[in-house]
Design an enzyme around this catalytic site. Structure first.
Site, PDB file in Angstrom:
ATOM      1  CG  ASN A  90     -13.552 -18.775  46.469  1.00  0.00           C
ATOM      2  OD1 ASN A  90     -13.295 -19.568  47.375  1.00  0.00           O
ATOM      3  ND2 ASN A  90     -13.414 -19.080  45.200  1.00  0.00           N
ATOM      4  N   GLY A 101     -11.284 -15.286  37.864  1.00  0.00           N
ATOM      5  CA  GLY A 101     -10.543 -14.033  37.962  1.00  0.00           C
ATOM      6  C   GLY A 101      -9.132 -14.196  38.481  1.00  0.00           C
ATOM      7  CB  THR A 103     -12.738  -4.077  41.128  1.00  0.00           C
ATOM      8  OG1 THR A 103     -11.562  -4.783  40.709  1.00  0.00           O
ATOM      9  CG2 THR A 103     -12.388  -3.065  42.208  1.00  0.00           C
ATOM     10  CE1 TYR A 107     -17.176 -12.711  45.173  1.00  0.00           C
ATOM     11  CE2 TYR A 107     -15.672 -11.797  46.768  1.00  0.00           C
ATOM     12  CZ  TYR A 107     -16.308 -12.886  46.213  1.00  0.00           C
ATOM     13  OH  TYR A 107     -16.080 -14.143  46.705  1.00  0.00           O
ATOM     14  CG  ASP A 160      -0.725 -12.032  34.603  1.00  0.00           C
ATOM     15  OD1 ASP A 160      -1.099 -12.236  35.777  1.00  0.00           O
ATOM     16  OD2 ASP A 160      -0.695 -12.924  33.735  1.00  0.00           O
ATOM     17  CG  ASP A 168      -9.217 -17.541  44.082  1.00  0.00           C
ATOM     18  OD1 ASP A 168      -8.101 -17.883  44.510  1.00  0.00           O
ATOM     19  OD2 ASP A 168     -10.280 -18.019  44.510  1.00  0.00           O
TER      20      ASP A 168
END
Length: 172
Positions: free
Chosen positions: A23, A31, A122, A125, A9, A33
């Protein structure tokens, strides 16, 4: 510069800087972010809002990078970078490579000796992991940071770790 692979993590990495696969809004999301914003706390979002109000009114451009505090994360800074959405009809690999290069430039400016990267683009996106690993490792290898001593790729799954391990061996 040493490259290390870790399965785990990214929000638990004790490094100087954690790179966020952000983003363009810089306001958090899903995810990596979302995990970074949740674990780091409101301090990160507060600085992101200030960046949007000043330099990045239209959002952070793809391939660029900017730093904020790491809030409650076990790091000093978060470096936010916006990866490209994968496209079968348009080669955007230069933008993905730019995420890694620009993040290392920011890390150097901050004086960060250790930097942890996720596998940018990955997730939602949809960049194929094999190609993303090759691009990431090549970009990091070609970068010449003065301060960064260790780049850590933190992969969330055993499968992604194996792909990055193979790419690292192939690239050298």
């Amino acid at each position: 510069m040493k490259i290390v692979l870790v399965e785990g993590d990214i929000t638990e990495q004790r490094v100087d800087a954690i790179v966020n696969a952000a983003n363009s809004s810089l306001m958090g999301g899903g995810g990596v972010d979302g995990a970074i914003h949740r674990r780091g706390g409101p301090e990160i979002l507060e600085e992101c809002r200030a960046l949007r109000a000043s330099r990045y009114g239209r959002g952070l451009p793809t391939g660029q990078a900017v730093a904020t505090t790491a809030g409650r994360l076990p790091a000093r800074w978060v470096i936010h970078t916006v990866g490209p959405v994968h496209s079968r009809s348009e080669d955007r690999s230069h933008l993905l490579a730019s995420c890694y290069r620009e993040s290392l430039v920011v890390a150097d400016t901050l004086g960060a000796g250790t930097v942890a990267f996720p596998a940018i683009s990955t997730g939602i996106y949809r960049w194929p992991v094999e190609d993303a690993a090759r691009i990431a490792i090549t970009a990091v290898r070609q970068a010449a940071p003065a301060v960064v001593e260790e780049v850590r790729f933190v992969l969330f799954s055993t499968a992604a770790y194996a792909v990055f391990e193979t790419a690292l061996q192939d690239i050298g």
